[in-house]
Design a protein around this motif. Structure first.
Motif, PDB file in Angstrom:
ATOM      1  N   VAL A  15       0.853  -1.171   0.000  1.00 29.37           N
ATOM      2  CA  VAL A  15       0.000   0.000   0.000  1.00 29.37           C
ATOM      3  C   VAL A  15       0.899   1.234   0.000  1.00 29.37           C
ATOM      4  CG1 VAL A  15      -0.250   0.084   2.540  1.00 29.37           C
ATOM      5  CG2 VAL A  15      -1.951   1.185   1.067  1.00 29.37           C
ATOM      6  N   VAL A  16       0.565   2.188  -0.860  1.00 32.10           N
ATOM      7  CA  VAL A  16       1.371   3.394  -1.038  1.00 32.10           C
ATOM      8  C   VAL A  16       0.553   4.611  -0.624  1.00 32.10           C
ATOM      9  CG1 VAL A  16       2.631   4.827  -2.687  1.00 32.10           C
ATOM     10  CG2 VAL A  16       2.597   2.332  -2.966  1.00 32.10           C
ATOM     11  N   ALA A  17       1.107   5.399   0.282  1.00 32.83           N
ATOM     12  CA  ALA A  17       0.516   6.688   0.665  1.00 32.83           C
ATOM     13  C   ALA A  17       1.360   7.781   0.026  1.00 32.83           C
ATOM     14  CB  ALA A  17       0.501   6.851   2.178  1.00 32.83           C
ATOM     15  N   ARG A  18       0.813   8.419  -0.994  1.00 31.19           N
ATOM     16  CA  ARG A  18       1.523   9.517  -1.670  1.00 31.19           C
ATOM     17  C   ARG A  18       1.015  10.827  -1.100  1.00 31.19           C
ATOM     18  NH1 ARG A  18       3.657   9.937  -7.641  1.00 31.19           N
ATOM     19  NH2 ARG A  18       4.033  12.181  -7.818  1.00 31.19           N
ATOM     20  N   ARG A  23      -2.139  16.568   1.118  1.00 29.69           N
ATOM     21  CA  ARG A  23      -3.193  15.621   0.790  1.00 29.69           C
ATOM     22  C   ARG A  23      -2.584  14.251   0.508  1.00 29.69           C
ATOM     23  NH1 ARG A  23      -7.545  18.249  -3.254  1.00 29.69           N
ATOM     24  NH2 ARG A  23      -8.711  16.485  -2.383  1.00 29.69           N
ATOM     25  N   VAL A  24      -3.350  13.210   0.818  1.00 29.60           N
ATOM     26  CA  VAL A  24      -2.861  11.846   0.676  1.00 29.60           C
ATOM     27  C   VAL A  24      -3.661  11.112  -0.393  1.00 29.60           C
ATOM     28  CG1 VAL A  24      -2.430   9.650   1.847  1.00 29.60           C
ATOM     29  CG2 VAL A  24      -2.202  11.805   3.109  1.00 29.60           C
ATOM     30  N   GLY A  25      -2.946  10.480  -1.307  1.00 24.42           N
ATOM     31  CA  GLY A  25      -3.562   9.602  -2.293  1.00 24.42           C
ATOM     32  C   GLY A  25      -3.076   8.193  -2.075  1.00 24.42           C
ATOM     33  N   TRP A  26      -3.979   7.231  -2.229  1.00 22.09           N
ATOM     34  CA  TRP A  26      -3.660   5.840  -1.922  1.00 22.09           C
ATOM     35  C   TRP A  26      -3.604   4.988  -3.184  1.00 22.09           C
ATOM     36  CZ3 TRP A  26      -2.188   4.858   2.927  1.00 22.09           C
ATOM     37  CH2 TRP A  26      -2.635   5.718   3.947  1.00 22.09           C
ATOM     38  N   THR A  27      -2.662   4.054  -3.208  1.00 21.65           N
ATOM     39  CA  THR A  27      -2.547   3.087  -4.291  1.00 21.65           C
ATOM     40  C   THR A  27      -2.122   1.749  -3.690  1.00 21.65           C
ATOM     41  OG1 THR A  27      -1.720   4.847  -5.741  1.00 21.65           O
ATOM     42  CG2 THR A  27      -1.507   2.591  -6.543  1.00 21.65           C
ATOM     43  N   VAL A  28      -2.641   0.663  -4.223  1.00 24.41           N
ATOM     44  CA  VAL A  28      -2.162  -0.675  -3.865  1.00 24.41           C
ATOM     45  C   VAL A  28      -1.435  -1.242  -5.072  1.00 24.41           C
ATOM     46  CG1 VAL A  28      -2.796  -3.018  -3.212  1.00 24.41           C
ATOM     47  CG2 VAL A  28      -3.954  -1.081  -2.144  1.00 24.41           C
ATOM     48  N   CYS A  29      -0.207  -1.688  -4.862  1.00 19.82           N
ATOM     49  CA  CYS A  29       0.637  -2.201  -5.944  1.00 19.82           C
ATOM     50  C   CYS A  29       0.957  -3.673  -5.703  1.00 19.82           C
ATOM     51  CB  CYS A  29       1.938  -1.408  -6.023  1.00 19.82           C
ATOM     52  SG  CYS A  29       1.717   0.350  -6.387  1.00 19.82           S
ATOM     53  N   GLY A 180      -8.669  -3.794   0.681  1.00 22.77           N
ATOM     54  CA  GLY A 180      -7.624  -4.746   1.022  1.00 22.77           C
ATOM     55  C   GLY A 180      -6.556  -4.216   1.945  1.00 22.77           C
ATOM     56  N   ALA A 181      -6.570  -2.924   2.230  1.00 20.63           N
ATOM     57  CA  ALA A 181      -5.560  -2.335   3.114  1.00 20.63           C
ATOM     58  C   ALA A 181      -6.090  -2.305   4.545  1.00 20.63           C
ATOM     59  CB  ALA A 181      -5.208  -0.928   2.658  1.00 20.63           C
ATOM     60  N   ARG A 182      -5.328  -2.867   5.466  1.00 16.92           N
ATOM     61  CA  ARG A 182      -5.726  -2.876   6.871  1.00 16.92           C
ATOM     62  C   ARG A 182      -5.309  -1.577   7.547  1.00 16.92           C
ATOM     63  NH1 ARG A 182      -2.729  -8.600   7.533  1.00 16.92           N
ATOM     64  NH2 ARG A 182      -1.049  -7.143   6.987  1.00 16.92           N
ATOM     65  N   LEU A 183      -6.007  -1.234   8.631  1.00 18.55           N
ATOM     66  CA  LEU A 183      -5.747   0.041   9.288  1.00 18.55           C
ATOM     67  C   LEU A 183      -4.304   0.160   9.745  1.00 18.55           C
ATOM     68  CD1 LEU A 183      -6.715   2.745  10.374  1.00 18.55           C
ATOM     69  CD2 LEU A 183      -7.478   1.571  12.462  1.00 18.55           C
ATOM     70  N   ASP A 184      -3.754  -0.878  10.369  1.00 21.20           N
ATOM     71  CA  ASP A 184      -2.379  -0.763  10.854  1.00 21.20           C
ATOM     72  C   ASP A 184      -1.392  -0.599   9.704  1.00 21.20           C
ATOM     73  OD1 ASP A 184      -3.136  -3.538  10.371  1.00 21.20           O
ATOM     74  OD2 ASP A 184      -1.172  -4.103  11.133  1.00 21.20           O
ATOM     75  N   ASP A 185      -1.703  -1.180   8.541  1.00 20.17           N
ATOM     76  CA  ASP A 185      -0.810  -1.037   7.393  1.00 20.17           C
ATOM     77  C   ASP A 185      -0.822   0.388   6.840  1.00 20.17           C
ATOM     78  OD1 ASP A 185      -0.105  -3.735   7.510  1.00 20.17           O
ATOM     79  OD2 ASP A 185      -1.761  -4.330   6.200  1.00 20.17           O
ATOM     80  N   VAL A 186      -1.990   0.991   6.742  1.00 14.29           N
ATOM     81  CA  VAL A 186      -2.047   2.346   6.186  1.00 14.29           C
ATOM     82  C   VAL A 186      -1.464   3.359   7.169  1.00 14.29           C
ATOM     83  CG1 VAL A 186      -3.979   1.815   4.656  1.00 14.29           C
ATOM     84  CG2 VAL A 186      -4.437   2.743   6.925  1.00 14.29           C
TER      85      VAL A 186
END
Length: 222
Positions: A15-18, A23-29, A180-186
């Motif tokens: 999981v990527v927090a850009r 501001r934050v944008g999210w992507t899963v790679c 698919g991203a869990r809270l602790d991961d983000v």
């Protein structure tokens, strides 16, 4: 201000927090190569995984330093084993190799994160702006006054959201998370982005100054 990104492992990928202009944008790679594409243009990318592996028995200096800095929370540091251990076909074989190289077996938990480590290790080149970070240490630098509870507990999650809010609008960032991203991961990804911001600004702490057998840095950026 230039964009930065924080990266943490999730089931099946990253999981990527850009973070750009607050501001934050999210992507899963799916893999490390896709992360590099998703973070193109970022001044720094902080990745919560060992980057750089030692071929011999000595532990990485950055793992030792990070554990020392964390004190009672040192259990969150998983020392990176030699590459040959992670390349073993199963845990039993990995333990045999680990005993030969280091004198002790590898834990099942450490072996299970091996594919994540090898994902980054397999990149032909690792850009200099992609750095290893440790979210738990970052959080303790952001909020040194907080005695953090375990991150998977409700109290621990709340403490981490509050700590990150000292840097960024954490509630807004968590309002639209990828599937698919869990809270602790983000939350770890956001903490990783904080370290990346510091690296881009030239204000980060650098733990460890070794290079691996490929000449790549082995250090933790905080």
């Amino acid at each position: 201000m230039s964009a930065v990104a924080g990266v943490d492992g999730v089931p099946g990928g990253w999981v990527v927090a850009r973070v750009e202009r607050g501001r934050v944008g999210w992507t899963v790679c799916a893999d490390a190569a896709a992360v590099l594409v998703a973070t193109a243009g970022c001044a720094a990318v902080g990745v919560d995984i060992p980057l750089g592996l030692t071929p011999g028995p000595e532990p990485r200096a950055c793992d030792v330093a990070t554990a020392r800095e964390l004190g009672r929370a040192r259990s969150s540091v998983f020392p990176a084993p030699p590459r040959a251990v992670l390349q073993a076909p199963d845990h039993a074989a990995a333990c045999v190799v680990a005993r030969e190289l280091t004198g002790r077996a590898i834990s099942l938990q450490s072996f299970h994160i091996g594919p994540k480590i090898l994902d980054w290790d397999a990149l032909p080149e690792r850009p200099a702006h992609v750095v290893e970070v440790h979210p738990e240490l970052a959080l303790r630098r952001i909020a040194p006054d907080v005695a953090f509870a375990p991150k998977k507990s409700a109290r621990g999650a709340g403490q981490r959201v509050a700590a990150l809010h000292r840097w960024i609008d954490a509630p807004a960032a968590l309002a639209d998370l990828p599937a698919g991203a869990r809270l602790d991961d983000v939350l770890d990804a956001l903490a990783a982005a904080w370290s990346a911001r510091r690296y881009a600004d030239g204000t980060a702490e650098l733990l460890g100054a070794e290079v691996d057998d490929r000449g790549r840095p082995m250090r933790v950026v905080v």
